[in-house]
Design a protein around this motif. Structure first.
Motif, short mmCIF file in Angstrom:
data_model
loop_
_atom_site.label_atom_id
_atom_site.label_comp_id
_atom_site.label_asym_id
_atom_site.label_seq_id
_atom_site.Cartn_x
_atom_site.Cartn_y
_atom_site.Cartn_z
N THR A 1 0.84 -1.19 0.00
CA THR A 1 0.00 0.00 0.00
C THR A 1 0.87 1.24 0.00
N PHE A 2 0.43 2.25 -0.74
CA PHE A 2 1.16 3.49 -0.86
C PHE A 2 0.19 4.66 -0.93
N THR A 3 0.59 5.79 -0.38
CA THR A 3 -0.11 7.04 -0.70
C THR A 3 0.42 7.45 -2.08
N PRO A 4 -0.25 8.36 -2.76
CA PRO A 4 0.27 8.80 -4.06
C PRO A 4 1.69 9.35 -3.97
N GLU A 5 2.00 10.04 -2.88
CA GLU A 5 3.36 10.59 -2.71
C GLU A 5 4.38 9.48 -2.55
N GLN A 6 4.05 8.47 -1.75
CA GLN A 6 4.96 7.34 -1.57
C GLN A 6 5.15 6.58 -2.88
N TRP A 7 4.08 6.46 -3.64
CA TRP A 7 4.15 5.76 -4.93
C TRP A 7 5.08 6.50 -5.88
N GLN A 8 4.97 7.82 -5.89
CA GLN A 8 5.85 8.62 -6.76
C GLN A 8 7.30 8.40 -6.40
N GLN A 9 7.61 8.29 -5.12
CA GLN A 9 8.97 8.07 -4.68
C GLN A 9 9.47 6.68 -5.09
N GLN A 10 8.57 5.73 -5.20
CA GLN A 10 8.94 4.37 -5.60
C GLN A 10 9.28 4.27 -7.09
N GLN A 11 8.72 5.19 -7.86
CA GLN A 11 8.87 5.12 -9.31
C GLN A 11 10.16 5.70 -9.80
#
Length: 80
Positions: A70-80
């Motif tokens: 699970t990710f917030t949109p901000e966390q997801w952006q950091q993963q990409q």
């Protein structure tokens, strides 16, 4: 249950979510991105996602989910 059905079910119950579903035989892997996860503990995030599938667990349509990321949109952006 097909990946698209699982995706639609989760997205309909978690606001503004984006879901990726991987199915390999009886193994289901989920990646869910949503602002609804902001401020929640990892356990609460997982409970929120798995709660959307409670009926499918109860009736045996889904036996188990191997992992939930699970990710917030901000966390997801950091993963990409």
């Amino acid at each position: 249950m097909q990946a698209e059905q699982i995706k639609a079910l989760i997205e309909s119950q978690i606001p503004d979510s984006q879901v990726q579903v991987g199915i390999n035989g009886s193994h289901i892997d989920l990646v869910v991105v949503s602002p609804a996860f902001a401020g929640l503990t990892p356990v609460k995030k997982q409970q929120l996602v798995l709660g959307t599938l409670a009926q499918q667990f109860a009736d045996g349509t889904i036996h188990a989910v191997d992992f939930v990321k699970t990710f917030t949109p901000e966390q997801w952006q950091q993963q990409q």
